[in-house]
Scaffold this active site. Structure first.
Site, PDB file in Angstrom:
ATOM      1  N   CYS A  86     -86.869  89.420 -12.009  1.00  0.00           N
ATOM      2  CA  CYS A  86     -86.418  88.185 -12.652  1.00  0.00           C
ATOM      3  C   CYS A  86     -87.293  87.886 -13.877  1.00  0.00           C
ATOM      4  O   CYS A  86     -87.265  88.640 -14.840  1.00  0.00           O
ATOM      5  CB  CYS A  86     -86.405  87.053 -11.638  1.00  0.00           C
ATOM      6  SG  CYS A  86     -85.385  85.657 -12.155  1.00  0.00           S
ATOM      7  N   HIS A 194     -83.389  89.278  -6.737  1.00  0.00           N
ATOM      8  CA  HIS A 194     -84.668  89.175  -6.025  1.00  0.00           C
ATOM      9  C   HIS A 194     -84.673  89.942  -4.708  1.00  0.00           C
ATOM     10  O   HIS A 194     -84.321  89.368  -3.670  1.00  0.00           O
ATOM     11  CB  HIS A 194     -84.949  87.703  -5.708  1.00  0.00           C
ATOM     12  CG  HIS A 194     -85.308  86.878  -6.892  1.00  0.00           C
ATOM     13  ND1 HIS A 194     -86.595  86.742  -7.344  1.00  0.00           N
ATOM     14  CD2 HIS A 194     -84.537  86.151  -7.735  1.00  0.00           C
ATOM     15  CE1 HIS A 194     -86.617  85.950  -8.403  1.00  0.00           C
ATOM     16  NE2 HIS A 194     -85.382  85.578  -8.669  1.00  0.00           N
ATOM     17  N   GLU A 196     -87.264  90.602  -3.016  1.00  0.00           N
ATOM     18  CA  GLU A 196     -88.297  90.001  -2.149  1.00  0.00           C
ATOM     19  C   GLU A 196     -87.779  88.750  -1.444  1.00  0.00           C
ATOM     20  O   GLU A 196     -88.364  88.304  -0.466  1.00  0.00           O
ATOM     21  CB  GLU A 196     -89.563  89.704  -2.974  1.00  0.00           C
ATOM     22  CG  GLU A 196     -89.596  88.398  -3.743  1.00  0.00           C
ATOM     23  CD  GLU A 196     -88.711  88.367  -4.987  1.00  0.00           C
ATOM     24  OE1 GLU A 196     -87.856  89.263  -5.177  1.00  0.00           O
ATOM     25  OE2 GLU A 196     -88.866  87.400  -5.778  1.00  0.00           O
TER      26      GLU A 196
END
Lengths: 222, 79
Positions: A86, A194, A196
């Site tokens: 990002c 994302h 994560e």
């Protein structure tokens, strides 16, 4: 295995990224932007999401000129691994470590939702746990994710299999629905979605865990 | 000495914000607006007293930080 996660004023996914690395078996050092060197023995540098320096001037522009990024560039130029997510992807583009740029979303709206992605290649230490064409779901949360690059750059990315992820459906105006790209040596991945935030079932999905597990599997070393 | 830097998207780079402004103008009844491009202006107060030196220095600033030359072009004006 050791990962460094860079922290800028305004980073807000740094700790999520550290958790994802730790769950995959990495030791993690958080590294402040004013530091000029990475800790000894770092295998991979994570550049996290967020709003570094308030997105002033251009997203990622000021972070890309911070002292620690000099060390990041040297790490990558020596064949080290890096993962920019990002705002971290925006930083990697601003440094020139990856080609192209990210512009305001074509619909002008901030987009914050889980999206389906198609895996573009499994030949990288980030994506070796996926099959080409597999659909995975990662959250996106960005205002400036509209990837642009010169036509010959896009053609090279396509030809060399360096488009790691594409949006399954048109999302933000990105050329070729590009969501994430690899460097020429396939050791730097930048992506807007994302992984994560999708690395544990408690977060609503674990498709992203595979990225960190694959890195651990490859036992990346700088 | 003052410098004013004009930063615009390069020709051929689609400007979604400019397009939105063009649509908004149309919906307000302004006809005949065929295109809108949005950019930014950065003003700098400089110690320099020599125009050429200042211009060269500001151009270096543009290349290093102020503009992303992948998608943007810049013009430097010195007063």
């Amino acid at each position: 295995m050791r990962a460094a996660v860079l922290v800028f004023p305004g980073s807000n996914c740094d700790r999520d990224l550290a958790v994802a690395f730790r769950q995959a078996g990495f030791e993690v050092d958080m590294v402040w932007h004013k530091d000029t060197a990475l800790p000894q023995g770092v295998d991979i540098v994570g550049v996290p999401g967020g709003f570094s320096f308030g997105d002033y001037l251009r997203c990622g522009a000021i972070a890309a000129r911070s002292p620690i990024v000099g060390a990041l560039k040297a790490h990558v130029e020596n064949g080290g691994y890096a993962l920019g997510i990002c705002n971290g992807f925006q930083v990697l583009l601003e440094t020139g470590l990856l080609p192209g740029a990210l512009m305001r979303n074509a619909g002008l709206k901030f987009i914050c939702k889980p999206v389906e992605l198609e895996v573009g290649t499994s030949s990288s230490d980030f994506t070796s746990g996926y099959a080409v064409g597999q659909t995975v779901t990662f959250p996106v949360a960005h205002h400036d994710g509209n990837y642009v690059a010169k036509p010959d750059t896009v053609a090279a990315l396509e030809a060399e299999g360096r488009i790691a992820f594409r949006y399954a459906e048109e999302l933000n105006g990105s050329v070729g629905r590009i969501a994430g790209i690899l460097s020429e040596n396939r050791r730097v991945l930048g992506l807007m979605p994302h992984p994560e935030r999708a690395a544990d079932p408690a977060l609503g999905g674990s498709d992203g865990k595979t990225v960190f597990a694959a890195l651990a599997e490859a036992r990346v070393s700088a | 000495m003052k410098a004013r830097v004009h930063i615009m998207l390069k020709d051929g780079v689609l400007d979604p914000q400019g397009e939105a402004v063009r649509h908004a103008l149309g919906s307000l009844g302004f006809e005949g607006v065929e295109g809108v491009r949005q950019g930014k202006v950065i003003e700098l107060d400089l110690q320099a007293t020599d125009k050429d030196t200042a211009e060269a220095e500001v151009a270096r600033m543009c290349e290093a930080l102020l503009a992303n030359t992948v998608i943007e072009r810049y013009e430097v004006e010195i007063e």
